[in-house]
Design a protein around this motif. Structure first.
Motif, mmCIF file in Angstrom:
data_model
loop_
_atom_site.group_PDB
_atom_site.id
_atom_site.type_symbol
_atom_site.label_atom_id
_atom_site.label_comp_id
_atom_site.label_asym_id
_atom_site.label_seq_id
_atom_site.Cartn_x
_atom_site.Cartn_y
_atom_site.Cartn_z
ATOM 1 N N GLN A 1 12.998 9.451 -2.037
ATOM 2 C CA GLN A 1 11.897 8.661 -1.490
ATOM 3 C C GLN A 1 12.272 7.185 -1.393
ATOM 4 O O GLN A 1 11.807 6.491 -0.477
ATOM 5 C CB GLN A 1 10.644 8.874 -2.330
ATOM 6 N N TYR A 2 13.119 6.703 -2.290
ATOM 7 C CA TYR A 2 13.645 5.338 -2.149
ATOM 8 C C TYR A 2 14.570 5.255 -0.938
ATOM 9 O O TYR A 2 14.475 4.316 -0.138
ATOM 10 C CB TYR A 2 14.403 4.934 -3.414
ATOM 11 N N ALA B 1 10.148 7.340 12.503
ATOM 12 C CA ALA B 1 10.966 6.824 11.402
ATOM 13 C C ALA B 1 12.420 7.021 11.807
ATOM 14 O O ALA B 1 12.890 8.159 11.910
ATOM 15 C CB ALA B 1 10.662 7.574 10.107
ATOM 16 N N VAL C 1 8.615 7.717 4.354
ATOM 17 C CA VAL C 1 7.465 7.901 3.468
ATOM 18 C C VAL C 1 6.304 7.026 3.939
ATOM 19 O O VAL C 1 5.149 7.468 3.989
ATOM 20 C CB VAL C 1 7.847 7.581 2.012
ATOM 21 N N ALA C 2 6.598 5.779 4.319
ATOM 22 C CA ALA C 2 5.561 4.854 4.778
ATOM 23 C C ALA C 2 4.876 5.355 6.051
ATOM 24 O O ALA C 2 3.723 5.007 6.321
ATOM 25 C CB ALA C 2 6.155 3.474 5.004
ATOM 26 N N LYS C 3 5.568 6.169 6.827
ATOM 27 C CA LYS C 3 4.988 6.725 8.063
ATOM 28 C C LYS C 3 4.341 8.085 7.840
ATOM 29 O O LYS C 3 4.020 8.789 8.795
ATOM 30 C CB LYS C 3 6.068 6.810 9.137
ATOM 31 N N GLY C 4 4.162 8.455 6.574
ATOM 32 C CA GLY C 4 3.448 9.681 6.251
ATOM 33 C C GLY C 4 4.294 10.931 6.192
ATOM 34 O O GLY C 4 3.755 12.041 6.117
ATOM 35 N N TYR D 1 14.575 6.959 1.740
ATOM 36 C CA TYR D 1 13.856 7.126 3.006
ATOM 37 C C TYR D 1 12.435 6.570 2.901
ATOM 38 O O TYR D 1 11.463 7.196 3.316
ATOM 39 C CB TYR D 1 13.888 8.596 3.432
ATOM 40 N N ALA D 2 12.338 5.355 2.367
ATOM 41 C CA ALA D 2 11.036 4.704 2.182
ATOM 42 C C ALA D 2 10.317 4.497 3.516
ATOM 43 O O ALA D 2 9.086 4.574 3.584
ATOM 44 C CB ALA D 2 11.216 3.370 1.464
ATOM 45 N N ASP D 3 11.064 4.239 4.595
ATOM 46 C CA ASP D 3 10.429 4.039 5.896
ATOM 47 C C ASP D 3 9.749 5.318 6.358
ATOM 48 O O ASP D 3 8.643 5.295 6.904
ATOM 49 C CB ASP D 3 11.461 3.583 6.925
#
Length: 215
Positions: free
Chosen positions: A100-101, A195, A107-110, A103-105
């Motif tokens: 998750q770190y 993403a 994760v931020a896009k759901g 691919y944080a972008d």
């Protein structure tokens, strides 16, 4: 951290198999490495459709990068078991947190990002995403072009693995955010709401990095 966090080229998709990552040419130079020139940036791309998710493998996982993000210099392998990773000077690594770190972008896009243990032993970990669309972007990855765009010198690889890419003409450089380089090179997809991330299948294959658009 040992120089390998490889993973077999296999994509999980609940009954669907995706071909993994478009790979860079292996013709990078050792001293001032510049990968193959990028193709033209995507001009017009469709907005992602409503979500109906499947699981797909995005990439192997960079545990060194995650450990640096929590204040430790690198990851270390303590045993031959799958759970045998810890941060140097810290506790065990949570692989899903590392993904998750990384691919944080996304994760931020759901997009849900999770760990997957594809094969036995400590080097069998990959990151997978719950996506409704995946596009493997072609055209190579021009890391020196990205470095120049942020006012730094040419790209080079300090340690000959995925984590070793730096900007700065071989001196005291700045580490490259590989997903940021993919977004720079594929602005149309990023602007359309995807993403745009990097991915690779072998931590030691420092020229084997590709870009993906996920939704």
């Amino acid at each position: 951290m040992p120089n390998t966090v490889p993973s077999p080229a296999r994509t999980r998709a609940r009954g669907s198999l995706h071909r993994a990552i478009g790979v860079l040419s292996g013709a990078a130079a050792l001293a001032a490495a510049v990968l193959l020139p990028a193709g033209p940036a995507a001009a017009a791309t469709a907005t992602p459709a409503p979500r109906s998710t499947e699981l797909t493998v995005i990439s192997a996982v960079n545990l060194d990068a995650y450990c640096r993000s929590v204040g430790h210099p690198n990851a270390v392998q303590n045993s031959a078991s799958a759970s045998g990773w810890s941060c140097n000077g810290g506790g065990p690594v949570n692989i899903t947190s590392a993904c998750q770190y990384q691919y944080a972008d996304a994760v931020a896009k759901g997009i849900g990002v999770y760990e997957e243990h594809e094969r036995s032993g400590p080097t069998g970990w990959v990151c997978q995403g719950a996506v409704n669309k995946r596009i493997d972007l072609s055209g190579g990855l021009d890391l020196s072009g990205y470095c120049h765009s942020v006012g730094l010198g040419d790209a080079y690889n300090a340690v000959h693995n995925v984590d070793g890419w730096m900007c700065g003409n071989g001196g005291a450089g700045a580490r490259i955010d590989l997903s940021a380089a993919c977004r720079y090179q594929n602005p149309g997809y990023a602007q359309a709401g995807y993403a745009v991330v990097h991915g690779y299948r072998d931590f030691t294959s420092w020229t084997g990095i590709g870009c993906l658009a996920l939704a």
